[in-house]
Design an enzyme around this catalytic site. Structure first.
Site, PDB file in Angstrom:
ATOM      1  N   ASP A  35      -7.065  16.015 -17.918  1.00 51.41           N
ATOM      2  CA  ASP A  35      -6.844  15.684 -16.507  1.00 51.41           C
ATOM      3  C   ASP A  35      -8.154  15.768 -15.731  1.00 51.41           C
ATOM      4  OD1 ASP A  35      -3.521  16.775 -15.505  1.00 51.41           O
ATOM      5  OD2 ASP A  35      -4.231  15.342 -16.997  1.00 51.41           O
ATOM      6  N   ASP A  39      -9.846  12.856 -13.566  1.00 55.04           N
ATOM      7  CA  ASP A  39     -10.151  13.010 -12.140  1.00 55.04           C
ATOM      8  C   ASP A  39     -11.617  12.713 -11.852  1.00 55.04           C
ATOM      9  OD1 ASP A  39      -7.801  15.655 -11.360  1.00 55.04           O
ATOM     10  OD2 ASP A  39      -7.669  13.479 -11.217  1.00 55.04           O
ATOM     11  N   SER A  84      26.046   1.918  -1.418  1.00 57.92           N
ATOM     12  CA  SER A  84      26.210   3.343  -1.127  1.00 57.92           C
ATOM     13  C   SER A  84      27.667   3.726  -1.379  1.00 57.92           C
ATOM     14  CB  SER A  84      25.759   3.671   0.283  1.00 57.92           C
ATOM     15  OG  SER A  84      26.047   2.627   1.140  1.00 57.92           O
ATOM     16  N   LYS A 119      27.404  14.983  -7.356  1.00 55.94           N
ATOM     17  CA  LYS A 119      26.580  14.032  -6.589  1.00 55.94           C
ATOM     18  C   LYS A 119      25.232  14.695  -6.319  1.00 55.94           C
ATOM     19  CE  LYS A 119      26.577  10.940  -2.644  1.00 55.94           C
ATOM     20  NZ  LYS A 119      25.314  11.338  -2.025  1.00 55.94           N
ATOM     21  N   ARG A 140      15.760   2.050  -4.686  1.00 56.13           N
ATOM     22  CA  ARG A 140      16.936   1.397  -4.103  1.00 56.13           C
ATOM     23  C   ARG A 140      16.540   0.375  -3.035  1.00 56.13           C
ATOM     24  NH1 ARG A 140      20.334   1.957   0.190  1.00 56.13           N
ATOM     25  NH2 ARG A 140      22.488   1.370  -0.247  1.00 56.13           N
ATOM     26  N   LYS A 309      32.619  15.232  -0.412  1.00 54.92           N
ATOM     27  CA  LYS A 309      31.589  16.199  -0.040  1.00 54.92           C
ATOM     28  C   LYS A 309      32.133  17.623  -0.085  1.00 54.92           C
ATOM     29  CE  LYS A 309      28.305  13.270   0.931  1.00 54.92           C
ATOM     30  NZ  LYS A 309      27.500  13.071   2.100  1.00 54.92           N
TER      31      LYS A 309
HETATM   32  S1  IVH Z   1      27.641   6.353  -8.085  1.00 49.95           S
HETATM   33  C1  IVH Z   1      27.850   1.923  -6.192  1.00 49.95           C
HETATM   34  N1  IVH Z   1      27.166   8.727  -8.992  1.00 49.95           N
HETATM   35  O1  IVH Z   1      24.551   8.772  -4.141  1.00 49.95           O
HETATM   36  C2  IVH Z   1      27.280   3.237  -5.860  1.00 49.95           C
HETATM   37  N2  IVH Z   1      25.891   8.018  -7.121  1.00 49.95           N
HETATM   38  O2  IVH Z   1      25.658   7.810  -1.614  1.00 49.95           O
HETATM   39  C3  IVH Z   1      27.563   4.114  -6.989  1.00 49.95           C
HETATM   40  N3  IVH Z   1      24.279   9.639  -6.339  1.00 49.95           N
HETATM   41  O3  IVH Z   1      22.946   5.654  -4.089  1.00 49.95           O
HETATM   42  C4  IVH Z   1      26.934   5.396  -6.849  1.00 49.95           C
HETATM   43  N4  IVH Z   1      24.707  11.203  -7.813  1.00 49.95           N
HETATM   44  O4  IVH Z   1      21.787   7.571  -5.274  1.00 49.95           O
HETATM   45  C5  IVH Z   1      26.841   7.826  -8.059  1.00 49.95           C
HETATM   46  N5  IVH Z   1      26.892  10.801  -9.935  1.00 49.95           N
HETATM   47  C6  IVH Z   1      26.545   9.901  -9.016  1.00 49.95           C
HETATM   48  C7  IVH Z   1      25.532  10.153  -8.058  1.00 49.95           C
HETATM   49  C8  IVH Z   1      25.248   9.169  -7.119  1.00 49.95           C
HETATM   50  C9  IVH Z   1      23.960  10.869  -6.766  1.00 49.95           C
HETATM   51  C10 IVH Z   1      23.646   8.957  -5.192  1.00 49.95           C
HETATM   52  C11 IVH Z   1      23.148   7.566  -5.537  1.00 49.95           C
HETATM   53  C12 IVH Z   1      23.811   6.652  -4.563  1.00 49.95           C
HETATM   54  C13 IVH Z   1      24.203   7.583  -3.480  1.00 49.95           C
HETATM   55  C14 IVH Z   1      25.378   7.038  -2.725  1.00 49.95           C
END
Ligand code: IVH
Length: 677
Positions: A35, A39, A84, A119, A140, A309
């Protein structure tokens, strides 16, 4: 002269060396120098460039090293949009989710199989493999176009660069969430506000070498584009790709029915604090991929998944004052300014009080000690008031009956329920400067004009400086003045100009959505666009006489009811709204609603539906027509090609009209036959 040539050749040689080391390090995961040496080489090149302007002009180094995080990544269109998720906050929301699925599929199953996954609160990215080789890696972005962050993603060791398995589909896209572990974050926490920002900041470094310094991790969670499709369920898919070397979350599980949903939720919530990564809930997905396909998506989110949530994090604070905020449709929302307090890692100084009734019900007063809670990105709310801490001289809060602009406010009477609305609204439109500013923010939002570089904060700033008063001003900005503002340079101005210019070309449905008529969201805007087709026809709404006639016809549209029609009348009967909309239209080049549709069984056909169907809901029938290349219209007209009549209670008038116009009519049995053919 010779010196110059020698220097250029030395510089180019070293640039090539750097390129080679980048390849060893990032693409092959096999560095051949330390590294420190890397650098030093980088520093030497930067020094050479700084001391010799002619080298800088060659512009060889910029793409390779040392730029700060920037938004100048190459843009690439996603193969399939990255959507989303809708949110659920309690058991009722989940029961509702199951109900909606059943309604759409026209089934009645209490135990449809779902797959539950944590999530992860990180940054989403998508990986594209062609014949097993990782060829693209995108952020994204806005959901339809992402940024090319392949080199940065490649620095994550556990992401397979090549999949060695004969079953890998030729085209294979894996969606994943990139994050930084809580323990790793501790080491760098002075640089970033929270782990999510750290992960985002790291992924957006222009120099992948910088990315590699921050230990990023990921979990794969979804399937993007795929050809051929070799998976039947979400759980199978994740199990198989785990076998191919992808990391998947071990806490995922299949569940059936609301009781199991709740049980799993509780179980993972209890584990939450012991995990090395942040999660803010569980995602519940319909497990069967063919059902997922049937359910499809709404404008922003799939119908087959939901983010449930965890209960919010709470804290105690004191109300310093209560102010009101005015939304783009005039809704007055009371907001408590509170003594700053940290809730779940974020400093909070505002909490919403929702509406007048909520303040009355909870008897919320200035000076009160309150408990607040924050769930995900939602604005913090007041859970309870600690009356024991209230001073004896405290006074009930009197809700203002005037808007911040000084105009009267009203509470509407709902036509459906005959009850008074809980929300008080300003009676003005664009004449209320508070509404006007919010409308502008709506216009530039992602779902509407999506103008890069012109977000909510910039609108606030430009508004305060009187650079923008109404939408048409966006296209006549005083760039000289903007150039003199802090944070604006030649490049950012050039980018803004370009983004604005590009946004002038807009589809009719986006335009209708953008002007912000109450009750006209993205879906209704599409229905209206399919009716008006051109801006010329839509503009007729501005003329009171024509409007009256058109509004009557709109009631015939599937999906448009009295509420929407009243809202359109309310919007355009305000002369200032009408004038401002006209000015806006003059600046734009609005594209007709496209009748040319995609490929499939109903390519270039315009269909309409009436009645209920046995094997599917009408919503599913419409969605099938669209995914098979057709366009769905909301009313009978000469433009219509096919009227599809479901067996359950079709509207006789529509069938008669279609017959009179000699429009092709298909009954349910035939419809099913076409779908199965
Ligand atoms: S499924 C069609 N599964 O949450 C969208 N999303 O609020 C399907 N995320 O953009 C998303 N863990 O970045 C899915 N197990 C999971 C997830 C997950 C984190 C994020 C993902 C998505 C965002 C939606």
């Amino acid at each position: 002269m010779n010196d110059k040539i020698n220097l250029i050749s030395k510089f180019k040689k070293k640039i090539n060396e750097l390129k080679a080391h980048n390849k060893h390090y990032f693409s092959e995961d096999n560095p051949i120098i330390s590294d420190r040496e890397y650098d030093d080489l980088k520093k030497e090149l930067i020094k050479l460039e700084r001391e010799n302007k002619f080298l800088k002009k060659l512009n060889l180094l910029d793409n390779l090293v040392g730029s700060p995080p920037t938004n100048k990544f190459k843009k690439i269109k996603h193969l399939l949009p990255m959507l989303s998720l809708s949110n659920a906050f309690d058991k009722d929301d989940m029961v509702d989710f199951l109900k909606k699925i059943n309604n759409f599929l026209n089934t009645n199953k209490n135990d449809i199989e779902l797959y539950s996954e944590p999530k992860i609160d990180g940054i989403s990215a998508t990986l594209i493999y062609e014949n097993g080789i990782l060829t693209k890696g995108l952020s994204r972005g806005d959901g339809s176009t992402g940024e090319d962050i392949l080199e940065n993603l490649k620095t994550i060791k556990s992401i397979p660069k090549k999949i060695d398995n004969k079953n890998v589909p030729n085209l294979f896209e894996v969606r994943c969430e990139v994050f930084i572990g809580k323990k790793d974050f501790e080491k760098i926490k002075n640089k970033f506000a929270n782990p999510r920002n750290a992960a985002g900041g790291s992924l957006r470094q222009k120099d992948p070498r910088e990315t590699s310094k921050i230990p990023l991790k990921y979990f794969a969670y979804g399937l993007g584009a795929v050809d051929p499709l070799k998976f039947q369920t979400q759980s199978d898919f994740l199990k198989i790709i785990n076998g191919w070397g992808f990391l998947t979350n071990p806490l995922s599980k299949t569940v059936n029915g609301i009781l199991e949903i709740e049980k799993q939720h509780q179980k993972i919530d209890n584990l939450r604090s012991s995990l090395d990564y942040d999660i803010d809930g569980l995602v519940y997905k319909v497990n069967d991929l063919s059902l997922q396909k049937r359910l499809g998506n709404t404008s922003n989110a799939p119908r087959w998944a939901i983010a449930y949530k965890f209960s919010a994090e709470q804290a105690v604070t004191k109300i310093k004052s209560i102010t009101i905020q005015v939304g783009r449709t005039g809704a007055i929302t009371p907001v408590a300014k509170v003594e700053p307090v940290t809730v779940g890692g974020v400093v909070v100084s505002n909490a919403t009080l929702h509406n007048e009734d909520e303040i009355k019900r909870k008897d919320i007063r200035i000076g009160d000690t309150i408990q607040i809670q924050r769930a995900g990105d939602v604005i913090p709310q007041v859970v309870l008031v600690d009356i024991s801490k209230r001073k004896s001289n405290s006074k009930k809060f009197i809700f203002p009956v005037k808007c911040l602009c000084g105009s009267n406010t009203i509470k509407e009477l709902s036509k459906n329920t005959k009850k008074e609305d809980a929300v008080r609204r300003c009676t003005k439109g664009y004449e209320c400067q508070y509404i006007a500013k919010e409308k502008l923010k709506h216009i530039v939002s992602k779902e509407a004009f999506n103008i890069e570089g012109l977000g909510k904060k910039v609108i606030d700033n430009f508004w305060n400086l009187k650079l923008i008063k109404e939408p048409s001003d966006i296209f006549n900005l005083d760039y000289k003045k903007i150039r003199s503002l802090e944070g604006w340079g030649d490049l950012s101005i050039k980018n803004l100009k370009n983004a604005i210019l590009k946004s002038k070309k807009v589809n009719l449905d986006k335009f209708i959505y953008s002007i912000g008529i109450r009750h006209i969201g993205q879906e209704n805007a599409k229905i209206l666009a399919s009716f008006f087709i051109s801006i010329k026809e839509f503009s007729k709404l501005i003329c009171p006489k024509q409007r009256k006639y058109i509004l009557k016809n709109l009631l015939e549209l599937d999906g448009i009811g009295e509420t929407q029609v009243d809202a359109i009348e309310y919007f355009f009967s305000n002369e200032i709204n009408a004038k401002i909309t006209q000015n806006f239209i003059r600046q734009l080049s609005i594209i007709n609603y496209s009748i040319i549709s995609g490929d499939g069984k109903f390519s270039n056909k315009k269909l309409m539906f009436t009645g209920g169907f046995q094997n599917m809901s009408r919503s599913e029938a419409k969605s099938i027509a669209e995914t098979n290349g057709g366009k769905v219209l909301g009313a009978i007209s000469k433009k219509l090609d096919i009227l599809v009549v479901g067996d359950t209670k079709p509207t006789k008038k529509k069938v008669d009209q279609a017959k009179a116009m000699k429009i092709k009519i298909i009954f349910e049995k035939e419809w099913n036959k076409i779908l199965n053919s």
